[in-house]
Design a protein around this motif. Structure first.
Motif, PDB file in Angstrom:
ATOM      1  N   ASP A 311      -4.098 -21.721  15.128  1.00 49.76           N
ATOM      2  CA  ASP A 311      -4.188 -22.775  16.256  1.00 49.76           C
ATOM      3  C   ASP A 311      -2.704 -23.958  15.367  1.00 49.76           C
ATOM      4  N   ARG A 312      -3.467 -24.326  13.883  1.00 47.72           N
ATOM      5  CA  ARG A 312      -2.431 -24.945  13.733  1.00 47.72           C
ATOM      6  C   ARG A 312      -0.795 -24.364  13.703  1.00 47.72           C
ATOM      7  N   ARG A 313      -0.839 -23.253  13.199  1.00 42.39           N
ATOM      8  CA  ARG A 313      -0.233 -22.411  12.114  1.00 42.39           C
ATOM      9  C   ARG A 313       1.189 -21.939  13.934  1.00 42.39           C
ATOM     10  N   ARG A 314      -0.031 -21.388  15.230  1.00 44.16           N
ATOM     11  CA  ARG A 314       0.899 -21.180  16.271  1.00 44.16           C
ATOM     12  C   ARG A 314       2.399 -22.193  16.737  1.00 44.16           C
ATOM     13  N   ARG A 315       1.180 -23.396  16.470  1.00 42.05           N
ATOM     14  CA  ARG A 315       2.320 -24.302  17.305  1.00 42.05           C
ATOM     15  C   ARG A 315       3.290 -24.745  16.438  1.00 42.05           C
ATOM     16  N   SER A 316       3.307 -25.275  14.967  1.00 42.76           N
ATOM     17  CA  SER A 316       4.656 -25.612  14.017  1.00 42.76           C
ATOM     18  C   SER A 316       5.029 -24.060  14.047  1.00 42.76           C
ATOM     19  N   PHE A 317       4.476 -23.180  13.680  1.00 44.61           N
ATOM     20  CA  PHE A 317       5.580 -21.754  13.839  1.00 44.61           C
ATOM     21  C   PHE A 317       6.332 -21.805  15.249  1.00 44.61           C
ATOM     22  N   VAL A 318       6.062 -21.426  16.815  1.00 46.54           N
ATOM     23  CA  VAL A 318       6.688 -21.893  17.754  1.00 46.54           C
ATOM     24  C   VAL A 318       7.836 -22.311  18.369  1.00 46.54           C
ATOM     25  N   ASP A 319       7.192 -24.193  17.906  1.00 47.13           N
ATOM     26  CA  ASP A 319       8.101 -25.066  17.498  1.00 47.13           C
ATOM     27  C   ASP A 319       9.138 -24.982  16.532  1.00 47.13           C
ATOM     28  N   GLY A 320       8.947 -24.069  15.321  1.00 47.32           N
ATOM     29  CA  GLY A 320      10.356 -24.386  14.479  1.00 47.32           C
ATOM     30  C   GLY A 320      10.844 -22.619  14.861  1.00 47.32           C
ATOM     31  N   LEU A 321      10.578 -21.766  15.800  1.00 44.16           N
ATOM     32  CA  LEU A 321      11.131 -21.081  16.153  1.00 44.16           C
ATOM     33  C   LEU A 321      12.762 -21.219  16.996  1.00 44.16           C
ATOM     34  N   ASN A 322      11.408 -22.570  17.463  1.00 43.51           N
ATOM     35  CA  ASN A 322      12.530 -22.928  19.454  1.00 43.51           C
ATOM     36  C   ASN A 322      13.253 -23.642  18.708  1.00 43.51           C
ATOM     37  N   ALA A 323      13.207 -24.035  17.076  1.00 47.37           N
ATOM     38  CA  ALA A 323      14.081 -25.532  17.000  1.00 47.37           C
ATOM     39  C   ALA A 323      15.190 -24.243  15.762  1.00 47.37           C
ATOM     40  N   ALA A 337       3.972 -14.689  18.010  1.00 46.95           N
ATOM     41  CA  ALA A 337       4.937 -14.820  18.351  1.00 46.95           C
ATOM     42  C   ALA A 337       5.929 -14.642  18.664  1.00 46.95           C
ATOM     43  N   PHE A 338       6.848 -13.915  19.511  1.00 47.84           N
ATOM     44  CA  PHE A 338       7.509 -13.654  20.642  1.00 47.84           C
ATOM     45  C   PHE A 338       8.892 -13.476  20.457  1.00 47.84           C
ATOM     46  N   ARG A 379       8.517  -9.734  17.258  1.00 46.88           N
ATOM     47  CA  ARG A 379       7.261 -10.201  17.359  1.00 46.88           C
ATOM     48  C   ARG A 379       7.230 -10.959  15.314  1.00 46.88           C
ATOM     49  N   ALA A 380       6.593 -11.422  15.615  1.00 45.24           N
ATOM     50  CA  ALA A 380       5.928 -12.538  14.076  1.00 45.24           C
ATOM     51  C   ALA A 380       4.470 -12.234  14.312  1.00 45.24           C
ATOM     52  N   CYS A 381       4.093 -12.081  13.628  1.00 44.43           N
ATOM     53  CA  CYS A 381       2.764 -12.384  13.128  1.00 44.43           C
ATOM     54  C   CYS A 381       2.616 -13.634  12.554  1.00 44.43           C
ATOM     55  N   TYR A 382       2.024 -15.120  13.034  1.00 44.68           N
ATOM     56  CA  TYR A 382       1.715 -16.174  12.574  1.00 44.68           C
ATOM     57  C   TYR A 382       0.363 -15.971  11.644  1.00 44.68           C
ATOM     58  N   ALA A 383      -0.356 -14.754  11.437  1.00 39.40           N
ATOM     59  CA  ALA A 383      -1.799 -15.054  10.387  1.00 39.40           C
ATOM     60  C   ALA A 383      -1.699 -15.580   8.935  1.00 39.40           C
ATOM     61  N   THR A 384      -0.665 -15.883   8.705  1.00 32.53           N
ATOM     62  CA  THR A 384      -0.191 -15.804   7.024  1.00 32.53           C
ATOM     63  C   THR A 384       0.007 -17.191   6.947  1.00 32.53           C
ATOM     64  N   LEU A 393      10.646 -19.366   8.037  1.00 33.00           N
ATOM     65  CA  LEU A 393      11.179 -20.235   9.327  1.00 33.00           C
ATOM     66  C   LEU A 393      12.249 -21.221   8.548  1.00 33.00           C
ATOM     67  N   GLY A 394      12.105 -20.731   7.066  1.00 39.63           N
ATOM     68  CA  GLY A 394      13.882 -21.714   6.526  1.00 39.63           C
ATOM     69  C   GLY A 394      14.410 -20.043   6.401  1.00 39.63           C
TER      70      GLY A 394
END
Ligand SMILES: Cc1ncc(COP(=O)(O)O)c(C=O)c1O
Length: 407
Positions: A311-323, A337-338, A379-384, A393-394
């Motif tokens: 859940d932590r990764r989901r929020r930061s990863f999705v935010d990062g992709l949108n940013a 994330a898609f 599709r990017a799997c954030y289970a990492t 993300l960088g």
């Protein structure tokens, strides 16, 4: 040149090499995911967000149960249905979590992953010419499983603009006199969408109204975030007798390599499904079944620990992709994330995935592999690990900056 050795009078036919594979198999394209894994295997320093599996190892208590099982000499076949201990524990689990009762002796089958359960469900129930209504983008194995069973898929698309919500009216519009079943894979791989309660109720009403079977692959039931509360499809009024409920241990318990899943169905249907399983597989691996029993009995704390981390990764990863400028739906379930990549970069799913891999060594899967509406997404799997996700993300940000369409 081949010499025709058949006796005179027997009509000629194309060479065996052109006929060896069945038409059904020839009609199914190879998985769009596979090609990327082949390229990936030849490269170093790749951050892989491609494979849909937990980065966590199987929790140690579950591993120990597997070791104990082997040491105790449990190296033989089990009942075709799976061990009765595991089936009893699963029945109790489904009753406790979802309030739906299954008879462990006649209504539960332990399978070689949810993968086998999907295949069995289709092969046991779908006749040539039967139609299965399937939402897309969805898991890559569904449409081939329908095709291998001889059935035809009727797609219902879901889109980013609607948060990948499944529209019951569109589902109903796709039903024809040949429709045998609805296929529902929620929480959804690859979009991360879930079925809100009212949508699930409407889909159940449609299934009842049209007297349809429902295949419900709920392997991500435990990986759901925020206020969403999962309900098993078969727990809804009128649904138990028409639902083939599928689940597994791979995702929630980080047990992909053990190959153990399950299928629940009313006794009359399960009896037929078991025929396909017993002749094709015999029984799921005994050691994996014993480990799965431990997972059900004592794995809850581990599930919650991993879920909180996803859940932590989901929020930061999705935010990062949108940013970065890749429009990404805030997933509610599973661990994907898609992002939409085509608008920001002008690249197709495949071109984006290939160039990202070659230029920045980040592996994602082209969204088109999951159905026509997946085009333009990856599709990017954030289970990492968070560090890897940060680094990915960088790299993605750098890549998108280089390829960004002006305007
Ligand atoms: C939606 C869905 N169903 C089934 C499976 C197969 O899982 P298993 O490892 O239990 O065969 C996967 C694996 O990615 C999946 O994403």
């Amino acid at each position: 040149m081949t010499t025709d050795v058949r006796p005179p009078g027997i009509p000629s036919r194309p060479p065996l090499a052109e006929r060896a594979l069945s038409e059904r198999v020839r009609a199914v394209p190879p998985s769009g995911i596979r090609r990327f894994f082949d390229i990936l295997a030849t490269m170093d320093d790749v951050i892989s967000l491609g494979v849909g599996e937990p980065d966590f190892d199987t929790p140690s208590g579950i591993v120990e149960a597997g070791i104990r099982s082997l040491r105790a000499g449990r190296t033989h076949y089990t009942s075709n249905y799976g061990t009765i201990e595991l089936r009893r524990a699963l029945a109790a689990h489904l009753e406790r979590r979802y309030g739906v009762a299954y008879d462990p002796a006649r209504e539960l089958l332990i399978t070689v992953g949810a993968s086998e359960a999907v295949d069995l469900a289709l092969r046991a129930t779908c006749d040539p010419g039967d139609e299965v209504v399937l939402h897309e983008p969805s898991y890559v194995a569904y449409a081939p499983a329908v095709a291998f069973a001889g059935g035809d898929v009727r797609y219902v698309s879901t889109r980013l603009e609607d948060d990948f919500a499944l529209d019951p009216a569109a589902v109903e519009a796709a039903i024809t006199p040949r429709t045998k079943a609805l296929f529902l894979g929620y929480p959804c791989n690859p979009t991360g969408a879930v079925l809100p309660g009212e949508v699930q109720d409407e889909l159940a009403a449609i299934a009842v109204r049209h007297d349809l079977l429902v295949y419900a692959d709920e392997i991500y039931d435990r990986l759901a975030y925020g206020s969403y509360r999962h309900r098993a499809m078969s727990a809804l009024p009128g649904m138990r007798d028409r639902t083939i409920l599928i689940g597994g241990f791979s995702k929630a318990y980080a047990m992909t390599g053990w190959r153990v899943g399950w299928l629940a169905a009313p006794a009359g249907i399960l009896e037929g499904i078991v025929k396909v399983h017993q002749y094709g597989i015999m029984s799921a691996p005994t050691v994996a079944q014993d480990a799965a029993l431990e997972a059900l009995e004592n794995g809850e704390t581990d599930v919650e620990r991993m879920l909180a981390e996803y859940d932590r990764r989901r929020r930061s990863f999705v935010d990062g992709l949108n940013a970065i400028g890749l429009r990404t739906f805030e997933s509610r379930g599973a661990f994907y994330a898609f992002p939409q990549v085509s608008v920001a970069t002008g690249l197709s799913s495949e071109a984006f995935a290939q160039a990202l891999l070659e230029e920045e060594r980040v592996a994602v899967v082209p969204g088109s592999a999951f159905g026509p509406s997946g085009a333009g997404h990856v599709r990017a799997c954030y289970a990492t690990s968070s560090e890897q996700l940060e680094e990915a993300l960088g790299r993605i940000g750098r890549f998108v900056d280089r390829h960004r369409v002006a305007g």
